[in-house]
Scaffold this active site. Structure first.
Site, short mmCIF file in Angstrom:
data_model
loop_
_atom_site.label_atom_id
_atom_site.label_comp_id
_atom_site.label_asym_id
_atom_site.label_seq_id
_atom_site.Cartn_x
_atom_site.Cartn_y
_atom_site.Cartn_z
N CYS A 111 0.82 -1.22 0.00
CA CYS A 111 0.00 0.00 0.00
C CYS A 111 0.85 1.27 0.00
O CYS A 111 0.34 2.37 -0.19
CB CYS A 111 -0.93 0.00 1.20
SG CYS A 111 -1.77 -1.57 1.40
N HIS A 247 -3.27 6.55 2.40
CA HIS A 247 -3.77 5.27 1.90
C HIS A 247 -5.13 5.00 2.55
O HIS A 247 -5.30 5.15 3.75
CB HIS A 247 -2.77 4.17 2.27
CG HIS A 247 -3.32 2.80 2.14
ND1 HIS A 247 -4.02 2.38 1.02
CD2 HIS A 247 -3.31 1.72 2.99
CE1 HIS A 247 -4.40 1.13 1.18
NE2 HIS A 247 -3.99 0.71 2.37
N ASN A 277 -10.42 -1.14 0.24
CA ASN A 277 -8.95 -0.99 0.31
C ASN A 277 -8.36 -1.52 -0.99
O ASN A 277 -8.40 -2.73 -1.24
CB ASN A 277 -8.44 -1.78 1.53
CG ASN A 277 -6.93 -1.71 1.66
OD1 ASN A 277 -6.22 -1.36 0.72
ND2 ASN A 277 -6.43 -2.06 2.84
#
Ligand code: UT7
Length: 320
Positions: A111, A247, A277
């Site tokens: 990420c 993120h 996500n």
């Protein structure tokens, strides 16, 4: 020579998956998912749609929206953990699809990958080695999700975001930060064969495993520190920042970081609510949603900060 980020484009697959989808697979509820994560829905790629396809579409959208000529792109960096395959790289596939005379490399920073990609592109341009670089964060996490694990399967989604970074007289990418804490490697991993991480035996599922609580705490405490460092390195304060684009791992993480650092929550842009996500794609997706909503304007200062598997993190401040 200076490095300038000049265009952004994104793409998500058409297939919308709402939270109720998971209620027949694992013991969960729309209420739990929304209240614990902020996720309302996410996108899943078709079985025949791969990371390279999502990345290609994000690049095409970027080029057409900003009228960019890509024929002289000389470097392609793809951040992903859901490669179509380990080799050839997704970057090499894209180099071929766009018929570029370019170097091509995939980076593995989960990420944090999009932030790392920007940092590397800036360095490659400002060293004089390259002049026009594509940085892409692209994921088909639905293909590497463990649908037996309710603590993780409800989180992930698919999508891609691309930016173009070019040699220019003046830079709009500020000082960068990046780092890693490999001592936490076993808290978030994806292993294709049985192996050891920090002395712990990891079984090979080929699916993402996450110790959510540990990563949550790490993200809030460490990223709050890194934001202070990033502002200091750029000689700025929170008041100088127009938009905070962390993120999108969990809305509660974004809220907690804002509370700890004093960044007003209204300044945070997220992609978690509609895309889940999406790892390396989550920052460009949130940025583009901010542009489409008319929030992000020319000249705005954006603090971008990726964090996740590694554990690793990377960020910078961009004047759009
Ligand atoms: O992108 C890379 C970086 N990743 C992150 O930053 C993710 C960080 N972690 C998180 O976002 C959160 O920790 C999760 C969303 C993964 C989990 O949320 P949480 O509030 O930390 O939940 P928890 O793990 O503390 O679990 C609370 C309860 C547990 O039940 P008990 O033990 O209290 O009875 C879980 O079993 O919630 C249960 N639970 C669920 N219940 C319904 C866990 N997953 C689910 C679920 N549906 N899907």
């Amino acid at each position: 020579m200076q490095a300038r980020l000049t265009a952004i484009g994104t793409y998500v697959p058409d297939r919308v998956i709402d939270n109720h989808y998971f209620e027949s697979i694992v013991e969960t509820s729309d209420e739990w998912i929304q209240s614990r994560t902020g996720i309302r829905e996410r996108r899943f790629a078709k079985p025949t749609e791969y990371v390279s396809d999502l990345a290609e579409q994000a690049i095409r959208n970027m080029a057409s929206n900003y009228d960019k000529d890509l024929s002289d792109v000389d470097y392609v960096i793809v951040a992903t953990v859901s490669h179509d395959h380990i080799m050839p790289s997704i970057a090499a596939i894209l180099q071929h699809r766009f018929d570029l005379k370019a170097s091509a490399i995939d980076i593995s920073a989960a990420c944090a990958g999009f932030g790392y990609g920007i940092t590397l592109a800036k360095a490659l341009i400002e060293s004089g080695m390259h002049r026009k670089i594509l940085v892409i964060g692209a994921e088909t996490l639905s293909k590497i999700t463990d649908f037996n694990d309710r603590t993780s399967c409800v989180l992930f989604g698919d999508g891609a975001g691309a930016v173009l970074i070019e040699a220019a007289e003046s830079s709009n990418i500020g000082a960068c930060i990046s780092g890693a804490e490999g001592s936490h490697g076993q808290d978030l991993y994806l292993s294709t064969h049985s192996t050891m991480i920090n002395g712990e035996l990891i079984s090979a599922s080929g699916k993402i495993y996450q110790n959510g609580r540990k990563v949550f705490k790490w993200a809030v405490s460490r990223m709050s520190e890194q934001i202070a460092l990033l502002l200091e390195k750029n000689d700025m304060t929170i008041d100088d920042i127009d938009w905070f684009i962390p993120h999108s791992a969990n809305m509660r993480i974004i809220e907690a970081i804002c509370k700890t650092t004093g960044i007003p929550l209204e300044k945070a842009l997220e992609s978690i609510s509609v895309y889940g996500n999406t790892s390396s794609a989550s920052i460009p997706l949130a940025w583009d949603l901010g542009l489409q909503a008319g929030k992000v304007k020319k000249g705005d200062k954006l603090l971008v900060l990726g964090f996740g598997g590694g554990l690793a993190y990377a960020g910078t401040i961009i004047e759009w």
